[in-house]
Scaffold this active site. Structure first.
Site, PDB file in Angstrom:
ATOM      1  CD  GLN A 149      -3.110  -0.428  -0.028  1.00 49.82           C
ATOM      2  OE1 GLN A 149      -3.270   0.766  -0.238  1.00 49.82           O
ATOM      3  NE2 GLN A 149      -3.777  -1.360  -0.711  1.00 49.82           N
ATOM      4  CB  SER A 150       4.135   1.964  -1.540  1.00 49.48           C
ATOM      5  OG  SER A 150       4.962   3.082  -1.790  1.00 49.48           O
ATOM      6  CG  ASN A 151       0.799   6.655   1.111  1.00 55.66           C
ATOM      7  OD1 ASN A 151      -0.336   6.406   0.737  1.00 55.66           O
ATOM      8  ND2 ASN A 151       1.151   6.604   2.391  1.00 55.66           N
ATOM      9  CB  ALA A 177       4.279   2.553  -5.119  1.00 55.53           C
TER      10      ALA A 177
END
Length: 339
Positions: A81-83, A85
């Site tokens: 759930q990388s912001n 990325a």
């Protein structure tokens, strides 16, 4: 504003991506609820790029460097759930670059849509190639991916997790300059600036920027990623040292690095009860959404320090909102008590 420092920074090539300067907003209802001090929110959740966030500032410099290197493809990394990325995918869409996101199952949070909704959904909508793998596979997978892309005639450029290196940190030197100007315009006079600290780029840039502009203001990073404070401190030292050396600055920031590990909780990506309470309090008093992984956990730390008296109930304090609300949907089960 120190004109010579501003000129030095504006001379460095960047790709304009964000809506800056972002607002510096007083949170008067939240401040009143806590009995002071006056909390000011630097709204870096409003930078743009598919719900915004702090990585936008870093990507302005990183994509400029990618262009200089002749790259046509970007590879970057993060948890599922990388912001970072998601913002990289959006930045590549704007810049016309191919984007590969190598996302690791680093977070132990259980949700049936953890790998398909939230930021992951946005990654796909933004046109990124999404690769979800186990943490111990990242190195080998990335090596093979680069080999395949080069064999296809592509020119990949690697951006580290969080966009956090001496190039990306320039985005938060620039943010420090914005803040200094906003302090002069608003009369805000903080002794401390708080934010969620994880991959060290944001804190490194703010530390260098404030050292150049106002060494009386401390930058306090609430550790939300590392299982101890020292690895984060070491990472900040590495990035600040590289930035200072590469830009020919005369600074010693070693005594300005302030990391607080008390609010980490069980692990990265797992919100504490205080995190959930802080998110609910900010939403219900100010209409502002914080996330359960980064800014929400750091906001809980700030609130606790106000409540226990570590921060004076008089004066001003600044909190940098680094974004992340796009992930709230896959943490919905954590908020059952508030329904």
């Amino acid at each position: 504003m120190n004109a010579s420092i501003w000129q030095w920074l504006t001379d460095i090539e960047r790709v304009p991506l964000g809506f800056t300067p972002t607002p510096l907003q007083p949170l008067d209802r939240l401040s009143e609820e806590l009995g002071g001090p006056r909390i000011w929110l630097k709204r870096d959740d409003n930078t743009g790029l598919a719900t915004g966030g702090n990585k936008t500032r870093k990507l302005e410099y990183l994509l400029a460097d990618a262009r200089t290197a002749g790259a046509d493809t970007v590879i970057t990394f993060g948890a599922v759930q990388s912001n970072h990325a998601r913002q990289t995918a959006a930045a590549c869409a704007v810049a016309g670059l191919r984007c590969h996101l190598v996302l690791s199952r680093r977070v132990s949070w259980k949700h049936p849509q953890f790998e398909s909704a939230g930021n992951v959904l946005l990654d796909h909508l933004l046109g990124a190639h999404v690769h979800i793998i186990e943490p111990d596979q990242v190195s080998d997978f990335t090596r093979d991916l680069r080999t395949r892309l080069k064999a296809q005639g592509q020119k990949p450029y690697l951006i580290p997790a969080g966009g956090s290196n001496s190039i990306g940190a320039l985005g938060y030197v620039r943010c420090a300059m914005e803040l200094t100007q906003q302090f002069a315009e608003t009369g805000c006079a903080p002794e401390r600036i708080y934010h969620a600290s994880s991959s060290a780029g944001t804190q490194s840039g703010l530390v260098v920027g404030m050292a150049l502009l106002s060494d009386a203001i401390r930058v306090c990073g609430i550790n939300v990623y590392h299982d101890a404070a020292q690895p984060l401190i070491d990472q900040i030292k590495t990035i600040t040292s590289a930035l200072i050396e590469e830009r020919g600055l005369s600074l010693d920031v070693s005594k300005l690095i302030d990391v607080d590990h008390r609010y980490f909780g069980e692990d990265y990506g797992l919100p504490t009860k205080a995190t959930l309470q802080a998110i609910k309090l900010a939403a219900s008093t100010e209409g502002i959404l914080f996330d359960p992984v980064y800014s929400g956990k750091a906001l809980a730390g700030l609130i606790d320090q106000i409540v226990i008296g570590e921060i004076s109930h008089k004066g001003d304090v600044v909190f940098v909102h680094t974004g992340g609300s796009a992930s709230l949907g896959v943490y919905d089960t954590a908020f059952k008590e508030f329904r």
